[in-house]
Design a protein around this motif. Structure first.
Motif, PDB file in Angstrom:
ATOM      1  N   VAL A 195       0.908  -1.497  -0.370  1.00 61.62           N
ATOM      2  CA  VAL A 195      -0.035  -0.004  -0.173  1.00 61.62           C
ATOM      3  C   VAL A 195       0.794   1.262   0.198  1.00 61.62           C
ATOM      4  O   VAL A 195       0.878   2.261  -0.695  1.00 61.62           O
ATOM      5  N   GLY A 221      -8.961   5.835   3.783  1.00 62.03           N
ATOM      6  CA  GLY A 221      -8.247   6.947   2.187  1.00 62.03           C
ATOM      7  C   GLY A 221      -8.434   7.952   1.385  1.00 62.03           C
ATOM      8  O   GLY A 221      -8.246   8.783   1.057  1.00 62.03           O
ATOM      9  N   THR A 263     -12.040  10.449   5.653  1.00 60.14           N
ATOM     10  CA  THR A 263     -10.578  10.736   6.957  1.00 60.14           C
ATOM     11  C   THR A 263     -10.706  12.732   6.103  1.00 60.14           C
ATOM     12  O   THR A 263     -10.364  13.782   7.041  1.00 60.14           O
ATOM     13  N   ARG A 322      -6.990   0.423  20.991  1.00 61.84           N
ATOM     14  CA  ARG A 322      -5.787  -1.113  21.055  1.00 61.84           C
ATOM     15  C   ARG A 322      -5.992  -1.488  22.021  1.00 61.84           C
ATOM     16  O   ARG A 322      -7.282  -1.230  22.714  1.00 61.84           O
TER      17      ARG A 322
HETATM   18  C1  HEM Z   1      -6.316  14.261   7.252  1.00 62.79           C
HETATM   19  C2  HEM Z   1      -7.000  12.317   6.833  1.00 62.79           C
HETATM   20  C3  HEM Z   1      -6.065  10.970   7.720  1.00 62.79           C
HETATM   21  C4  HEM Z   1      -6.684  10.695   8.966  1.00 62.79           C
HETATM   22  C5  HEM Z   1      -5.974  12.491   9.978  1.00 62.79           C
HETATM   23  C6  HEM Z   1      -5.773   9.836   8.731  1.00 62.79           C
HETATM   24  C7  HEM Z   1      -5.277   8.651  10.504  1.00 62.79           C
HETATM   25  C8  HEM Z   1      -5.034   8.070  10.377  1.00 62.79           C
HETATM   26  C9  HEM Z   1      -5.193   7.135  11.997  1.00 62.79           C
HETATM   27  C10 HEM Z   1      -4.884   7.618  14.058  1.00 62.79           C
HETATM   28  C11 HEM Z   1      -4.180   5.675  11.474  1.00 62.79           C
HETATM   29  C12 HEM Z   1      -4.423   5.020  12.799  1.00 62.79           C
HETATM   30  C13 HEM Z   1      -3.239   4.835  13.264  1.00 62.79           C
HETATM   31  C14 HEM Z   1      -2.135   4.007  13.970  1.00 62.79           C
HETATM   32  O1  HEM Z   1      -2.537   2.808  14.440  1.00 62.79           O
HETATM   33  O2  HEM Z   1      -1.949   4.516  14.776  1.00 62.79           O
HETATM   34  C15 HEM Z   1      -4.599   5.512  10.352  1.00 62.79           C
HETATM   35  C16 HEM Z   1      -3.703   4.352   9.574  1.00 62.79           C
HETATM   36  C17 HEM Z   1      -4.071   4.842   8.103  1.00 62.79           C
HETATM   37  N1  HEM Z   1      -4.473   5.548   7.068  1.00 62.79           N
HETATM   38 FE1  HEM Z   1      -4.969   7.215   7.822  1.00 62.79          FE
HETATM   39  N2  HEM Z   1      -5.239   9.493   8.205  1.00 62.79           N
HETATM   40  C18 HEM Z   1      -5.539   9.768   7.198  1.00 62.79           C
HETATM   41  C19 HEM Z   1      -5.730   9.202   5.939  1.00 62.79           C
HETATM   42  C20 HEM Z   1      -5.418   9.083   5.270  1.00 62.79           C
HETATM   43  C21 HEM Z   1      -5.346   8.658   3.993  1.00 62.79           C
HETATM   44  C22 HEM Z   1      -5.399   9.879   2.678  1.00 62.79           C
HETATM   45  C23 HEM Z   1      -4.871   7.186   3.374  1.00 62.79           C
HETATM   46  C24 HEM Z   1      -4.479   6.595   2.277  1.00 62.79           C
HETATM   47  C25 HEM Z   1      -4.695   6.733   0.799  1.00 62.79           C
HETATM   48  C26 HEM Z   1      -4.617   6.784   4.634  1.00 62.79           C
HETATM   49  C27 HEM Z   1      -4.129   5.361   4.658  1.00 62.79           C
HETATM   50  C28 HEM Z   1      -4.639   4.241   6.172  1.00 62.79           C
HETATM   51  C29 HEM Z   1      -4.236   3.413   5.982  1.00 62.79           C
HETATM   52  C30 HEM Z   1      -3.607   2.445   5.321  1.00 62.79           C
HETATM   53  C31 HEM Z   1      -3.994   2.751   7.843  1.00 62.79           C
HETATM   54  C32 HEM Z   1      -3.595   2.033   8.434  1.00 62.79           C
HETATM   55  C33 HEM Z   1      -1.580   1.698   8.573  1.00 62.79           C
HETATM   56  C34 HEM Z   1      -1.295   0.496   9.393  1.00 62.79           C
HETATM   57  O3  HEM Z   1      -2.195  -0.098   9.880  1.00 62.79           O
HETATM   58  O4  HEM Z   1      -0.118   0.212   9.099  1.00 62.79           O
HETATM   59  N3  HEM Z   1      -5.707   7.030   5.794  1.00 62.79           N
HETATM   60  N4  HEM Z   1      -4.959   6.811   9.845  1.00 62.79           N
END
Ligand code: HEM
Length: 403
Positions: A109, A244, A247, A295
């Motif tokens: 990803v 993706g 949010t 968690r």
């Molecule tokens: C302002 C926008 C966004 C916020 C505030 C946000 C916030 C977060 C948070 C809080 C987590 C969990 C992190 C953790 O467990 O420590 C997360 C995980 C994730 N986010 Fe975002 N996100 C945003 C935008 C995006 C976008 C644009 C994408 C992809 C196109 C995305 C893809 C992911 C993925 C794939 C994970 C899982 C990562 C993993 O478990 O390895 N997010 N995000």
């Protein structure tokens, strides 16, 4: 200019009011960590301090991510049947994967969202935002109200994502409805009739994803080629389509609303004395679209001075961590570039830290640079309304008009 309700006067840390005992106590008086019993009687350890939230997020051995996508309102049998009818499954893939397959799935990803690929979308996005802003400005000039959520923030992130990742050929509206239904089904306090309706909506789109996962190119093909099962490919696409784009839509809406009440920041942007990137970071700190993340304790352990029993659901209060006076000098004030501003945990931390952070920041920077001027001289007709939800803000509209 007559900006609408002063954002600083809204309850700044909107935890779900439908979870008894949470909403009322959301003020300065919270302890570092406290057990809160939710609307279905399940206790959670809510962690409020920056250092403790960081400790939880960066230690996935002690605090596993397995419960990240668990429904906060347990699904009744009727809703489970509907989901099963669509062969709905959410195996560990990304955010909920504490197992050995996580680094590889995350790597695939992350390649699709590589900073070079993100940067390559900037020019295209700027052109699109300029077109939208010109059309919105014309409406405002004509004295008509405009909804900056519907007219600007709602679909931009999905349009960008579709240029980076091959996605099922579905109308934008269908994806948005599905994503918002999923956020409600898994993170909101609900009654069983609503759960049933949402399960039908989520299940329908899951079927579309399952078909695409079997035949689609790009990311889906890479996951298949790496030997991942169809359930894993569907699960990864499911999370990506929700996380993706929804949010970032929410963040853009909340940030624009915040900026409507921050005339000095807008003046600084106009004069070039305030940096766009600093505005985005301060926005993430004060208006994160994801307010909490969960968690589960894998073993009996300590968090600060507090004993935590194995199996405890730990709620990391990301929004509150961003306002910790131990980290930032003026926690409640929107001061781009202030020391500590960038230390927010809006994207989480550790091995599960958001893989789309670069993309979200680029999108927000383009919108701040191109669209903030729309807010000059407007009145807020309808501020964003955010429903009860443990984790996501989900604003529904943001309507302004020229005063
Ligand atoms: C302002 C926008 C966004 C916020 C505030 C946000 C916030 C977060 C948070 C809080 C987590 C969990 C992190 C953790 O467990 O420590 C997360 C995980 C994730 N986010 Fe975002 N996100 C945003 C935008 C995006 C976008 C644009 C994408 C992809 C196109 C995305 C893809 C992911 C993925 C794939 C994970 C899982 C990562 C993993 O478990 O390895 N997010 N995000």
């Amino acid at each position: 200019m007559g900006a609408g309700p002063e954002p600083a006067r809204r309850p700044p840390l909107a935890l779900p009011r439908a979870v008894p005992g949470w909403g009322e106590s959301v003020d300065e008086q919270w302890p570092d960590a406290a057990t809160v019993v939710d609307h279905v009687g399940v206790p959670h350890l809510v962690v409020t301090r920056h250092a403790l939230v960081r400790q939880v997020l960066t230690d996935p051995v002690t605090f596993r991510p397995d419960n990240a996508l668990d429904a906060v309102t347990p699904l009744p049998v009727a809703a489970l049947r509907v989901l099963a009818g669509h062969r709905f499954r959410l195996p560990p893939t990304l955010a909920n994967n504490g197992g050995a397959s996580h680094p590889e799935i995350r790597g695939i990803v992350a390649d699709a969202l590589h900073p070079h690929r993100v940067a390559a979308q900037r020019q295209w996005l700027t052109g699109l935002v300029r077109e939208r802003v010109a059309a919105l400005a014309a409406e405002l000039d004509a004295g008509r109200p405009v909804d900056l959520y519907a007219g600007l923030a709602a679909d931009l992130p999905l349009l960008v994502l579709a240029r980076l990742v091959e996605l099922p050929d579905a109308p934008v509206g269908a994806v948005k409805d599905f994503a918002r239904a999923a956020l409600e089904l898994f993170w909101a306090p609900l009654d069983s009739a609503r759960q049933l309706a949402l399960a039908a909506e989520v299940g329908r789109f899951h079927t579309v994803l399952r078909e695409f996962a079997a035949t689609g190119g790009g990311l889906a093909a890479r996951l298949r080629d790496a030997g991942h099962s169809p359930d894993v490919v569907v699960g990864a696409l499911f999370f990506l389509l929700v996380a993706g784009q929804e949010t970032t839509s929410q963040f853009l809406t909340l940030l624009l609303h915040r900026l409507a009440g921050e005339p000095a920041v807008r003046a600084g942007l106009r004069a070039g004395t305030v940096a766009v990137d600093d505005v985005v970071e301060e926005g993430l700190r004060l208006e994160p679209p994801i307010v909490t993340w969960r968690r589960v304790a894998a073993a009996d352990t300590m968090l600060g001075e507090l004993p935590v029993a194995a199996g405890t659901s730990v709620v990391a209060w990301l929004a509150r961590a961003g306002r910790d006076p131990a980290v930032v000098g003026a926690p409640g004030e929107f001061r781009p570039g202030q020391p500590g501003s960038r230390r927010h945990l809006a994207f989480g931390a550790g091995p599960h830290r958001c893989v789309g952070a670069q993309l979200a920041r680029m999108e927000a920077a383009v919108v701040v640079a191109e669209a903030t001027a729309l807010l000059d001289g407007v009145t807020v007709v309808r501020p964003p309304w955010c429903p009860d939800n443990l984790t996501f803000r989900m604003p529904d509209a943001f309507v302004v008009r020229r005063a």
